[in-house]
Design an enzyme around this catalytic site. Structure first.
Site, PDB file in Angstrom:
ATOM      1  CB  CYS A 262      57.756  35.437  10.366  1.00  0.00           C
ATOM      2  SG  CYS A 262      57.698  35.383   8.603  1.00  0.00           S
TER       3      CYS A 262
ATOM      4  CG  HIS B 137      44.378  34.766  21.905  1.00  0.00           C
ATOM      5  ND1 HIS B 137      45.641  34.617  22.432  1.00  0.00           N
ATOM      6  CD2 HIS B 137      44.502  34.567  20.568  1.00  0.00           C
ATOM      7  CE1 HIS B 137      46.497  34.356  21.450  1.00  0.00           C
ATOM      8  NE2 HIS B 137      45.829  34.329  20.317  1.00  0.00           N
TER       9      HIS B 137
ATOM     10  CG  HIS C  12      49.084  31.805  20.895  1.00  0.00           C
ATOM     11  ND1 HIS C  12      49.108  32.767  19.928  1.00  0.00           N
ATOM     12  CD2 HIS C  12      50.104  32.094  21.738  1.00  0.00           C
ATOM     13  CE1 HIS C  12      50.096  33.614  20.157  1.00  0.00           C
ATOM     14  NE2 HIS C  12      50.724  33.218  21.260  1.00  0.00           N
ATOM     15  N   PRO C  13      44.881  30.047  21.994  1.00  0.00           N
ATOM     16  CG  PRO C  13      42.922  31.263  21.659  1.00  0.00           C
ATOM     17  CD  PRO C  13      44.417  31.389  21.637  1.00  0.00           C
ATOM     18  CD  GLN C  14      45.254  27.503  15.865  1.00  0.00           C
ATOM     19  OE1 GLN C  14      44.378  27.235  15.064  1.00  0.00           O
ATOM     20  NE2 GLN C  14      46.443  27.936  15.489  1.00  0.00           N
TER      21      GLN C  14
HETATM   22  C1  LIG Z   1      43.648  37.363  13.466  1.00  0.00           C
HETATM   23  C2  LIG Z   1      43.654  36.244  14.470  1.00  0.00           C
HETATM   24  C3  LIG Z   1      44.873  35.644  14.831  1.00  0.00           C
HETATM   25  C4  LIG Z   1      44.874  34.606  15.755  1.00  0.00           C
HETATM   26  N1  LIG Z   1      46.044  33.922  15.960  1.00  0.00           N
HETATM   27  C5  LIG Z   1      46.019  32.788  16.697  1.00  0.00           C
HETATM   28  C6  LIG Z   1      47.165  31.957  16.771  1.00  0.00           C
HETATM   29  O1  LIG Z   1      48.202  32.198  16.128  1.00  0.00           O
HETATM   30  N2  LIG Z   1      47.082  30.851  17.559  1.00  0.00           N
HETATM   31  C7  LIG Z   1      45.954  30.521  18.253  1.00  0.00           C
HETATM   32  O2  LIG Z   1      45.947  29.530  18.972  1.00  0.00           O
HETATM   33  N3  LIG Z   1      44.856  31.287  18.174  1.00  0.00           N
HETATM   34  C8  LIG Z   1      44.842  32.385  17.382  1.00  0.00           C
HETATM   35  N4  LIG Z   1      43.709  33.119  17.246  1.00  0.00           N
HETATM   36  C9  LIG Z   1      42.501  32.696  18.003  1.00  0.00           C
HETATM   37  C10 LIG Z   1      41.876  31.415  17.461  1.00  0.00           C
HETATM   38  O3  LIG Z   1      41.888  31.414  16.062  1.00  0.00           O
HETATM   39  C11 LIG Z   1      40.441  31.319  18.005  1.00  0.00           C
HETATM   40  O4  LIG Z   1      40.484  31.315  19.412  1.00  0.00           O
HETATM   41  C12 LIG Z   1      39.704  30.065  17.577  1.00  0.00           C
HETATM   42  O5  LIG Z   1      39.889  29.815  16.214  1.00  0.00           O
HETATM   43  C13 LIG Z   1      38.220  30.248  17.906  1.00  0.00           C
HETATM   44  O6  LIG Z   1      37.474  29.155  17.461  1.00  0.00           O
HETATM   45  P1  LIG Z   1      35.895  29.168  17.575  1.00  0.00           P
HETATM   46  O7  LIG Z   1      35.433  27.861  17.058  1.00  0.00           O
HETATM   47  O8  LIG Z   1      35.506  29.576  18.932  1.00  0.00           O
HETATM   48  O9  LIG Z   1      35.399  30.356  16.616  1.00  0.00           O
HETATM   49  P2  LIG Z   1      35.630  30.596  15.070  1.00  0.00           P
HETATM   50  O10 LIG Z   1      36.712  29.736  14.536  1.00  0.00           O
HETATM   51  O11 LIG Z   1      35.761  32.056  14.889  1.00  0.00           O
HETATM   52  O12 LIG Z   1      34.277  30.077  14.405  1.00  0.00           O
HETATM   53  C14 LIG Z   1      33.041  30.741  14.463  1.00  0.00           C
HETATM   54  C15 LIG Z   1      32.345  30.503  13.136  1.00  0.00           C
HETATM   55  O13 LIG Z   1      30.970  30.846  13.256  1.00  0.00           O
HETATM   56  C16 LIG Z   1      30.574  31.561  12.106  1.00  0.00           C
HETATM   57  N5  LIG Z   1      29.408  32.364  12.484  1.00  0.00           N
HETATM   58  C17 LIG Z   1      29.358  33.325  13.440  1.00  0.00           C
HETATM   59  N6  LIG Z   1      28.108  33.806  13.535  1.00  0.00           N
HETATM   60  C18 LIG Z   1      27.356  33.139  12.650  1.00  0.00           C
HETATM   61  C19 LIG Z   1      25.990  33.189  12.302  1.00  0.00           C
HETATM   62  N7  LIG Z   1      25.139  34.030  12.905  1.00  0.00           N
HETATM   63  N8  LIG Z   1      25.537  32.362  11.323  1.00  0.00           N
HETATM   64  C20 LIG Z   1      26.378  31.501  10.707  1.00  0.00           C
HETATM   65  N9  LIG Z   1      27.692  31.420  10.991  1.00  0.00           N
HETATM   66  C21 LIG Z   1      28.183  32.220  11.966  1.00  0.00           C
HETATM   67  C22 LIG Z   1      31.802  32.366  11.753  1.00  0.00           C
HETATM   68  O14 LIG Z   1      31.781  32.850  10.435  1.00  0.00           O
HETATM   69  C23 LIG Z   1      32.913  31.358  12.010  1.00  0.00           C
HETATM   70  O15 LIG Z   1      33.172  30.560  10.889  1.00  0.00           O
HETATM   71  C24 LIG Z   1      43.659  34.175  16.361  1.00  0.00           C
HETATM   72  C25 LIG Z   1      42.454  34.780  16.001  1.00  0.00           C
HETATM   73  C26 LIG Z   1      42.437  35.797  15.054  1.00  0.00           C
HETATM   74  C27 LIG Z   1      41.123  36.395  14.650  1.00  0.00           C
END
Ligand SMILES: Cc1cc2nc3c(=O)[nH]c(=O)nc-3n(C[C@H](O)[C@H](O)[C@H](O)COP(=O)(O)OP(=O)(O)OC[C@H]3O[C@@H](n4cnc5c(N)ncnc54)[C@H](O)[C@@H]3O)c2cc1C
Length: 585
Positions: free
Chosen positions: A359, A520, A563-565
């Protein structure tokens, strides 16, 4: 396969963790184990259907639901901080917007001391992570052009253009153009300023594309991959004797399942991929962090690395909401059961309609000069809260005219607000006004030696007066946009901040009451020289260890105007490549 010993153990099967696991298991000789606290939610409709994307926020089985510490500059409010807890992590909970920063922002990773992490060094990995192949019809409909050399065409993550756009989008884009904001036909090619159409992590079947669907699904049956869900990693285990280099050697990971503790051995390496809040907590629980903090909680110090958990950066936003003529339909129409059923039918039958995307389809990223006429008063409010090397870069970017400092996202509806709610039967549009380079930075630290306790997350939101000044100007810009002929003809009244908020002091008070984070967080295990507050080096190894790497958003040293993903996917792709290359040596 012996189930308690692997070559590599990945902690966190989230966005980055599943990318690394999937790339490494391509080699059948590598045995890999992923530990994930959440479950496999592949069939969860709210995660799958883009239009339901926000419904899982706040669901404790899927969202960690962290609560930050009360924020003194934001009227002492503690901030709600969602994070994905499932296979796919936050890529299963997020709002699916994809974007890349400006090339100079990635070049700063390198100039800050990490060779190979510039835009040129990262672009092959952005491309490897994605498939983007817009149709000629879409290109002409949306008037977009893409530089083929910057886009991937055969990677796992599916990036598409929206199939539905709101009717307020047209007056909004015309308003932007009338204010001199140029349309950017390809914001993914290294220059992300201007106004552009959103790109989404949604596949051609109009379902969410995540690290779970894109990376894990295709390899989940591989016999050299073991994924344990519903397990909470509690600490990294180290060999009792140091390696030949004098560095700590990780030998495995301890985790809990229910009330039982288990261990899994890693013969080669351990990767922390637990995200920007849980990764620093796990480092500290493993005895790596600021000695004073570890001592305070009775955690045995393995390595005094004071930078762990510092340098927390995020994006901070406030809303602007206006009521529109009802002929501009907003997402509130889905509150009508008959209309919701009709949209569901459209989605099921043709995979189009409101539910087929996020959206929020229109974005603008503005360098300072586009939204601040005279910056001298704002600059006077500045204090130094980022570490000096980052502060210097931010100030240089603020003074230039290419790095965006404000993001505007158009949402065809009423963005959730604590104090105000939409009135039944009315139409709205909201602008999401986000600072892309806040000058404030915070911390994440343990509050106990209990691994199940939440860490203290202190964003120090708008701690720096410069951030307050920039957000005040953002609100003024949103009003200027609302006053443009096409948009003002569509608006019946401003609702948030509302007509009673006029002077700078009143706008500042509104900002303090409304400001929130964009979810983020980055930087809490930063890739920087150790002497400059780094936690990992340019191969993502934790300083002072031989075989412990951090691979997730926490290594990003300086915030991006994006946006960081998409960047997290690229980081994980590059990390997998570094690990594979080191294996060959
Ligand atoms: C609500 C929301 C909306 C967002 N919208 C956007 C968007 O539209 N576009 C965009 O680019 N970014 C968006 N982001 C940000 C983006 O999703 C994140 O920056 C990115 O996904 C982070 O990736 P990561 O691998 O660092 O962490 P994550 O993807 O969070 O992965 C961490 C993983 O580790 C696991 N974990 C943590 N601690 C432990 C433990 N002790 N033992 C076992 N497992 C554990 C967690 O359960 C999780 O699965 C958003 C984030 C959120 C929360």
């Amino acid at each position: 396969m012996i189930l308690d010993s692997f070559d590599y153990v990945v902690v966190g099967g989230g966005t980055a963790g599943l990318v690394v696991a999937a790339r490494l298991v391509e080699d059948p000789t590598i045995r890999i184990c992923v530990l994930e606290a959440g479950e496999d939610i592949t069939n969860n409709a709210n995660a799958k259907i883009p239009g339901f994307g926000m419904r899982n926020i706040g669901q404790p089985a899927i969202d960690w639901g962290f609560l930050g510490t009360p924020q003194p500059n934001a009227k002492d409010r503690p901030l709600y901080l969602p994070r994905g807890k499932s296979l796919g992590g936050s890529s299963m909970l997020n709002l699916m917007i994809l974007g890349r920063g400006h090339k100079k922002e990635y070049d700063a990773f390198e100039s800050l001391g990490s060779p190979g992490w510039s835009w040129e060094g990262l672009i092959p990995y952005f491309k490897a992570s994605e498939t983007f192949s817009p149709s000629e019809e879409d290109k002409s409909k949306f008037k977009v052009e893409f530089n083929a050399s910057a886009h991937g065409t055969s990677g796992p993550l599916q990036r598409t253009l929206p199939k539905w756009n709101s009717d307020i989008a047209e007056p909004y884009t015309k308003g932007m153009t009338s204010l001199g904001v140029p349309r950017n036909p390809d914001s993914f090619s290294g220059s992300n300023g201007g106004a552009w159409l959103s790109n989404q992590a949604v596949d051609s079947n109009s379902e969410r594309s995540s690290s779970a669907s894109a990376y894990y699904e295709p390899v989940k049956a591989n016999s050299n991959l073991v994924v344990l869900t519903g397990v909470h990693a509690t600490r990294v285990i180290f060999n009792l004797s140091l390696g030949t280099s004098g560095n700590l050697v990780a030998s495995g990971v301890e985790y809990s399942k229910g009330d039982q503790l288990h261990t899994v051995s890693a013969t080669k390496e351990v990767f922390l991929c637990a995200g920007s809040f849980k990764t620093p907590q796990l480092l500290e629980l493993s005895g790596i962090g600021d000695k004073n903090i570890l001592d305070a909680y009775g955690i045995n110090v393995n390595l005094n690395l004071p930078a762990v958990g510092t340098n927390l950066q995020d994006h901070f936003w406030v809303p602007f909401i206006a009521e529109t003529d009802p002929k501009y339909e907003s997402v509130e129409v889905l509150g009508d059961p008959a209309r919701a059923a009709a949209e569901w039918k459209i989605y099921e039958e043709s995979k189009t309609g409101i539910l087929s995307g996020t959206c929020a389809t229109e974005y603008a990223f503005l360098p300072k000069d586009h939204f601040i006429a005279d910056s001298s008063a704002v600059l006077e409010q500045a204090t130094h809260s980022l570490r000096p090397s980052l502060d210097k870069i931010h100030r240089a970017w603020l003074g230039g005219n290419d790095i965006p400092f404000l993001e505007l996202g158009l949402f065809p509806g009423f963005l959730p607000m604590v104090e105000k709610t939409p009135e039944a039967g009315k139409s709205y549009y909201s602008l999401f006004l986000a600072l892309t380079h806040p000058f404030s930075s915070g911390t994440v630290h343990v509050t106990s030696s209990d691994p199940l306790a939440q860490p203290a997350i202190d964003h120090k939101i708008i701690d720096n007066g410069l951030d307050v000044g920039l957000l005040v100007h953002a609100v003024k810009f949103a009003r200027k946009l609302a006053a443009t002929p096409t948009l003002s003809a569509a608006i019946t009244q401003e609702v948030v901040p509302g007509p009673a908020v006029q002077t700078d002091a009143e706008i500042e008070d509104f900002v303090r009451g409304a400001v929130d984070t964009v979810y983020h967080p980055i930087g809490t295990a930063a890739m920087l020289p150790r002497s400059d507050g780094g936690v990992v080096d340019s191969s993502l190894k934790v300083y002072g260890t031989s075989n412990l790497r951090v691979i997730d958003a926490s290594i990003i040293p300086i915030q991006l105007s994006a946006h960081p993903q998409a960047t997290v996917y690229a980081i994980a792709e590059k990390a997998a490549d570094i690990i594979k290359r080191e294996r060959r040596v």
